[in-house]
Design a protein around this motif. Structure first.
Motif, mmCIF file in Angstrom:
data_model
loop_
_atom_site.group_PDB
_atom_site.id
_atom_site.type_symbol
_atom_site.label_atom_id
_atom_site.label_comp_id
_atom_site.label_asym_id
_atom_site.label_seq_id
_atom_site.Cartn_x
_atom_site.Cartn_y
_atom_site.Cartn_z
ATOM 1 N N ILE A 95 0.838 -1.202 0.000
ATOM 2 C CA ILE A 95 0.000 0.000 0.000
ATOM 3 C C ILE A 95 0.872 1.250 0.000
ATOM 4 N N LEU A 96 2.138 1.091 0.418
ATOM 5 C CA LEU A 96 3.079 2.202 0.433
ATOM 6 C C LEU A 96 3.848 2.325 -0.874
ATOM 7 N N ASN A 97 3.463 1.555 -1.879
ATOM 8 C CA ASN A 97 4.113 1.666 -3.175
ATOM 9 C C ASN A 97 4.048 3.103 -3.677
ATOM 10 N N PHE A 154 -2.508 9.328 -4.695
ATOM 11 C CA PHE A 154 -3.164 9.945 -3.533
ATOM 12 C C PHE A 154 -2.861 11.445 -3.493
ATOM 13 N N CYS A 155 -1.609 11.807 -3.724
ATOM 14 C CA CYS A 155 -1.226 13.222 -3.703
ATOM 15 C C CYS A 155 -1.892 13.983 -4.848
ATOM 16 N N ILE A 170 12.703 0.290 2.800
ATOM 17 C CA ILE A 170 12.120 1.461 2.147
ATOM 18 C C ILE A 170 12.130 1.290 0.635
ATOM 19 N N GLY A 171 13.256 0.834 0.097
ATOM 20 C CA GLY A 171 13.346 0.630 -1.341
ATOM 21 C C GLY A 171 12.360 -0.402 -1.845
ATOM 22 N N GLN A 172 12.146 -1.452 -1.068
ATOM 23 C CA GLN A 172 11.217 -2.503 -1.470
ATOM 24 C C GLN A 172 9.770 -2.047 -1.361
ATOM 25 N N LYS A 173 9.432 -1.368 -0.287
ATOM 26 C CA LYS A 173 8.051 -0.935 -0.070
ATOM 27 C C LYS A 173 7.641 0.175 -1.027
#
Length: 248
Positions: free
Chosen positions: A167-169, A176-177, A229-232
């Motif tokens: 969901i943090l992709n 969203f922004c 972080i890089g993966q998410k």
């Protein structure tokens, strides 16, 4: 081998330059409303809280307002994005237009609350339609900000790894922004007409800039891109090992 290493170094420098520009744009977008509001509560500047960000043009904080917008505009014009057959996905074209409109918002002020407060800039005219031109620049600017987040930033990148989508992709954040920018801008005239709450225009303009700045910071990898972080966020396994590149 040396030639290949030199090419990798040049490519990595280009990548990091683009990321620094993106982060600079993001930080400027987020910091502008915060700085204006905070300084409004410092008596030294003798500037009360304004009903909109644009009205800070007629205060002692005018240089901060125009300076930040001009900086964003110049960064966007200098930013060389990718071309695309579709105008709505043409990074280079959209950022150039956004840069020009940002300069327009800064240099063509809104109509003051009191007509006698009109301050002349590069265009020495006080007609009311000049204020509407300011709103036109602002509306187009935020529309392009939304298009960049929704249509351009979400274009697929290379070096993806087969991980389940989070969901943090980054694409979820960009969308969203982008849609948040559209929502907040639509709410500006609605809230003002219905008198929903005091300083509604200022609040929704600030929220739009926060959404815009967040998208650019994520695109500029302000949080880093290694490990979890890089993966998410980016679905990557650090395709460019910068430390290794600069050591070779």
């Amino acid at each position: 081998m040396k030639i290949e290493n030199k090419e990798i170094k040049i490519e990595s420098y280009d990548i990091f330059t683009y990321r620094r520009i993106r982060r600079a744009i993001g930080y400027l977008g987020i910091s502008l409303p915060i700085l204006l509001v905070v300084l409004s509560f410092i008596s030294f500047f003798q500037t009360p809280l304004q009903h909109s960000i644009s009205h800070y043009y007629y205060t002692n904080l005018r240089e901060i307002f125009t300076g930040a917008l001009c900086a964003v505009g110049l960064f966007l014009i200098c930013y060389k994005g990718h071309g695309n057959i579709s105008i709505l996905k043409n990074d280079n074209l959209l950022t150039n237009i956004a840069g020009v409109t940002a300069l327009g918002v800064a240099l063509v002020p809104t109509n003051p609350e009191v007509a006698s407060d009109k301050i002349y800039t590069l265009i020495p005219y006080s007609e009311k339609w000049m204020g509407w031109l300011h709103y036109g620049f602002a509306a187009l600017l935020f529309l392009i900000f939304a298009l960049l987040a929704i249509n351009v930033f979400t274009i697929s990148h290379e070096n993806k790894i087969p991980l389940s989508k989070s969901i943090l992709n980054e694409n979820n954040i960009y969308r969203f922004c982008g849609y948040s920018i559209l929502l907040f801008i639509v709410m500006v005239p609605i809230a003002e007409k219905l008198h929903l709450f005091p300083y509604s225009t200022l609040v929704f303009e600030a929220l739009s800039l926060f959404a815009f700045g967040t998208a650019w910071l994520i695109k500029g990898r302000a949080l880093g891109d290694k490990g979890i972080i890089g993966q998410k966020l980016y679905q990557e396994n650090n395709p460019i090992d910068t430390e290794k590149v600069f050591e070779e």
